[in-house]
Design an enzyme around this catalytic site. Structure first.
Site, PDB file in Angstrom:
ATOM      1  N   ASP A 283       0.838  -1.201   0.000  1.00 60.08           N
ATOM      2  CA  ASP A 283       0.000   0.000   0.000  1.00 60.08           C
ATOM      3  C   ASP A 283       0.870   1.246   0.000  1.00 60.08           C
ATOM      4  O   ASP A 283       1.293   1.729   1.047  1.00 60.08           O
ATOM      5  CB  ASP A 283      -0.927  -0.013   1.224  1.00 60.08           C
ATOM      6  CG  ASP A 283      -1.874   1.186   1.234  1.00 60.08           C
ATOM      7  OD1 ASP A 283      -1.947   1.911   0.217  1.00 60.08           O
ATOM      8  OD2 ASP A 283      -2.541   1.387   2.273  1.00 60.08           O
ATOM      9  N   LYS A 290       1.617   7.962   0.237  1.00 60.10           N
ATOM     10  CA  LYS A 290       1.996   8.055   1.652  1.00 60.10           C
ATOM     11  C   LYS A 290       3.365   8.702   1.790  1.00 60.10           C
ATOM     12  O   LYS A 290       4.182   8.626   0.865  1.00 60.10           O
ATOM     13  CB  LYS A 290       2.092   6.636   2.259  1.00 60.10           C
ATOM     14  CG  LYS A 290       0.776   5.942   2.485  1.00 60.10           C
ATOM     15  CD  LYS A 290       1.012   4.551   3.080  1.00 60.10           C
ATOM     16  CE  LYS A 290      -0.290   3.795   3.257  1.00 60.10           C
ATOM     17  NZ  LYS A 290      -1.206   4.381   4.234  1.00 60.10           N
ATOM     18  N   ASP A 360      -5.735   6.392  -0.854  1.00 60.07           N
ATOM     19  CA  ASP A 360      -5.115   5.617   0.223  1.00 60.07           C
ATOM     20  C   ASP A 360      -6.171   4.918   1.081  1.00 60.07           C
ATOM     21  O   ASP A 360      -5.836   4.051   1.889  1.00 60.07           O
ATOM     22  CB  ASP A 360      -4.244   6.536   1.080  1.00 60.07           C
ATOM     23  CG  ASP A 360      -3.232   5.772   1.918  1.00 60.07           C
ATOM     24  OD1 ASP A 360      -3.078   4.551   1.696  1.00 60.07           O
ATOM     25  OD2 ASP A 360      -2.594   6.397   2.785  1.00 60.07           O
ATOM     26  N   ARG A 364     -11.141  -0.450   2.013  1.00 58.43           N
ATOM     27  CA  ARG A 364     -12.610  -0.544   1.980  1.00 58.43           C
ATOM     28  C   ARG A 364     -13.123  -0.726   0.555  1.00 58.43           C
ATOM     29  O   ARG A 364     -14.185  -1.317   0.356  1.00 58.43           O
ATOM     30  CB  ARG A 364     -13.212   0.702   2.643  1.00 58.43           C
ATOM     31  CG  ARG A 364     -12.842   1.995   1.973  1.00 58.43           C
ATOM     32  CD  ARG A 364     -12.986   3.201   2.883  1.00 58.43           C
ATOM     33  NE  ARG A 364     -11.901   3.312   3.862  1.00 58.43           N
ATOM     34  CZ  ARG A 364     -11.827   4.260   4.793  1.00 58.43           C
ATOM     35  NH1 ARG A 364     -12.760   5.182   4.883  1.00 58.43           N
ATOM     36  NH2 ARG A 364     -10.805   4.289   5.624  1.00 58.43           N
TER      37      ARG A 364
HETATM   38  N1  BES Z   1      -3.256   0.239   5.156  1.00 58.84           N
HETATM   39  C1  BES Z   1      -3.628   1.504   5.657  1.00 58.84           C
HETATM   40  C2  BES Z   1      -3.909   1.505   7.159  1.00 58.84           C
HETATM   41  C3  BES Z   1      -2.730   1.273   8.080  1.00 58.84           C
HETATM   42  C4  BES Z   1      -2.076   2.334   8.659  1.00 58.84           C
HETATM   43  C5  BES Z   1      -2.327   0.005   8.399  1.00 58.84           C
HETATM   44  C6  BES Z   1      -1.025   2.111   9.526  1.00 58.84           C
HETATM   45  C7  BES Z   1      -1.257  -0.225   9.269  1.00 58.84           C
HETATM   46  C8  BES Z   1      -0.618   0.833   9.841  1.00 58.84           C
HETATM   47  C9  BES Z   1      -4.904   1.978   4.959  1.00 58.84           C
HETATM   48  O1  BES Z   1      -5.057   1.568   3.646  1.00 58.84           O
HETATM   49  C10 BES Z   1      -4.851   3.460   4.925  1.00 58.84           C
HETATM   50  O2  BES Z   1      -3.998   3.985   4.274  1.00 58.84           O
HETATM   51  N2  BES Z   1      -5.774   4.103   5.635  1.00 58.84           N
HETATM   52  C11 BES Z   1      -5.830   5.507   5.688  1.00 58.84           C
HETATM   53  C12 BES Z   1      -7.280   5.925   5.513  1.00 58.84           C
HETATM   54  C13 BES Z   1      -7.470   7.399   5.350  1.00 58.84           C
HETATM   55  C14 BES Z   1      -6.930   7.849   4.023  1.00 58.84           C
HETATM   56  C15 BES Z   1      -8.939   7.689   5.444  1.00 58.84           C
HETATM   57  C16 BES Z   1      -5.308   5.958   7.044  1.00 58.84           C
HETATM   58  O3  BES Z   1      -5.595   5.293   8.045  1.00 58.84           O
HETATM   59  O4  BES Z   1      -4.581   6.937   7.085  1.00 58.84           O
HETATM   60 ZN    ZN Z   2      -4.101  -0.184   3.137  1.00 58.54          ZN
HETATM   61 MN    MN Z   3      -4.086   2.865   2.291  1.00 51.13          MN
END
Ligand code: BES
Ligand code: ZN
Ligand code: MN
Length: 512
Positions: A283, A290, A360, A364
């Protein structure tokens, strides 16, 4: 080339700790200083060497501590490892699981091949011996695990054991039988969990949607009762799984939908459970990229899907009387000329449209299609598991996974499974107020909420695709890995979810 992961096998038997040859004998010590019978006998044979370590204050029997004393001609064992169980009053089965983990980890570091455990003396009355055997076996598998398949032999040292034999010492025949019942389950679960850990730990240049699908097919081919079918990108497009398609379209290794199926010999309740796991093999965030710091950990973003894979392995071996699907949507979230973009409107498999506001928030987008697939497969119960939000890590840290659900019954069942298996969770909300934040002005939903309650808004989004089934969601973003400096054993994945999902399914199959 890569070396094989350590093989671990546990049995319980009528073994005497003094006369049985072993590389290590692990003996339990509570922090109140009262040693059990085994401790006392070993101490005598060593002319008080064990109690001396205690009286010097070098080892106090605290939980998660160990101390090594060397054997002599009277002990047969080369080393005695004292393992702290901590406060007697705080004893739970997890105390034993952790103690076995510590002991097994010491065995690996000491290059031992044969370990004898005497960790279950002096237990609270009415402790179930099958559960004791299971916890000890699970702990041994957990603690002896090392992810070193790409480490040169020189670094792992000469003689890193290829396999470890753990024998649980018990003098009573009836208790041995009970212990072994649990040990059998513990071996299966421990093996499945470590199988999952290895795949989780593998980097994204090795594990991509296609190679993960191949691993799932291989598992099914080796496992009676388990079948696997895989949809490639073309089939995903043809089905109308727009979310999974969008997330995967920016990658050179396109998306797959992996569907494992466990068919029981008899399905008394005619129940079908769907386990759905997020497997984003890397990811990067996609176009909403990121920051580079810590991005390497996003190889673990497949952990939910791999936990489902591990659970399906254990379930097929433990044979519950329910039908179980393991549904694993897999994609790599990458930026590029083919990527999906902020502003895109995606039609998902369910027909609901989603406005993308952040690429990101991809988990979902693949899960909503997989959950809808579970619904079309007529699952009565759907549990999804995903490294879904950083917000869940902020809320619960690395100690507990978030649990969200529309069903009080499922919350109770998953809480019970969690307590039994030692993988900790915490119930968080996902109701209407959170769903409101996910509504779009130009589509049915948008893929991010506001600034707050990110774990709950994400769950509320998923819940919309599971309206007609009993549904629960586990956010495992925080419990996916350890850095190795704070906990024992191998840095990397702890295989969270394998024991929880399997225990949950086994319990469901027993519901009247
Ligand atoms: N895979 C990440 C979530 C994550 C963050 C897992 C840290 C393990 C450690 C997920 O896909 C993500 O990026 N989520 C975002 C959502 C936001 C853009 C609404 C997040 O949590 O920042
Ligand atoms: Zn993710
Ligand atoms: Mn993500």
């Amino acid at each position: 080339m890569s070396q094989e992961i350590i093989k671990i096998n546990v049995t319980a038997g009528k073994i005497d700790v003094l006369t049985s040859p072993a590389d290590i004998v692990a003996v339990a010590v509570y922090s109140d200083g009262k040693g059990g019978e085994v401790f006392t006998r070993l101490d005598k044979a060593l002319q008080g060497a064990l109690s001396q370590v205690r009286s010097l204050g070098d080892f106090k029997g605290e939980a998660n501590t160990t101390s090594v004393v060397y054997g002599n001609a009277a002990t047969c064992a080369r080393r005695i490892v004292m393992v702290g169980l901590g406060d007697r009053k705080k004893f739970t089965l997890d105390t034993l699981r952790q103690a076995a983990g510590r002991a097994a980890s010491r065995a690996v570091d000491l290059k031992g091949k044969k370990a004898v455990f005497s960790l279950h003396e002096d237990l609270p009355k009415r402790t179930d011996m099958a559960q004791v055997g299971q916890a000890l076996a699970e702990g041994a598998h957990f603690g002896a695990y090392r992810y070193d398949e790409y480490v040169g032999k020189s670094k792992t040292g000469d003689g890193r054991p290829a396999a470890i034999q753990v024998a649980i010492a018990e003098s009573d025949v009836a208790q041995t039988r009970q212990l072994n019942q649990g040990v059998k389950t513990g071996n299966l679960l421990g093996e499945a969990q470590n199988f999952a850990r290895t795949i989780m730990n593998r980097p994204a240049n090795v594990v991509n949607p296609a190679s993960l699908a191949a691993a799932a097919k291989k598992l099914a081919a080796q496992t009676p009762g388990l079948t696997c079918s895989v949809m490639d990108e073309k089939q995903i497009r043809a089905k109308g799984m727009g979310g999974l398609l969008a997330v995967g379209q920016g990658s050179a290794t396109p998306a797959r939908l992996i569907v494992l199926k466990y068919t029981p010999k008899t399905n008394v309740r005619k129940q079908t459970i769907g386990l759905v796991g997020k497997a984003v093999t890397f990811d990067s965030g996609g176009i909403s990229i990121k920051p580079s710091q810590g991005m390497q950990d996003m190889k673990f973003d497949k952990s939910g899907g791999v936990a489902v894979l591990g659970a399906m392995k254990a379930i097929a071996a433990m044979k519950p009387a329910v039908q179980v699907y393991g549904i694993i949507p897999s994609a790599e979230n990458m930026p590029g000329g083919m990527s999906y973009r902020p502003g895109d409107i995606i039609r998902t498999y369910s027909g609901k449209t989603v406005e993308i506001q952040n690429t990101d928030a991809e988990g979902r987008m693949i899960l909503c299609d997989a959950i809808h697939h579970a619904v079309t497969l007529k699952c009565d119960v759907v549990v999804d598991v995903a490294t879904l939000t950083g917000a869940c890590v902020v809320a619960l840290g690395e100690w507990r996974a978030g649990l969200m659900s529309h069903s009080d019954r499922l919350v109770a069942q998953i809480k019970a499974a969690s307590e039994a298996c030692g993988e900790n969770i915490w119930h968080l909300p996902c109701g209407e107020e959170y769903l409101d934040l996910m509504k779009s002005k130009i589509a049915d939903l948008k893929n991010i909420g506001g600034k707050w309650a990110g774990a709950s808004t994400a769950a509320a989004f998923l819940g919309e695709f599971a309206r007609d089934v009993e549904w629960a969601h586990l956010d495992i973003a925080g419990v996916g890995m350890v850095d190795g400096s704070t906990k024992f054993g191998s840095p990397g994945s702890i295989g969270f979810g394998v024991r929880l999902l399997t225990t949950f399914v086994m319990n469901e199959s027993k519901v009247k």
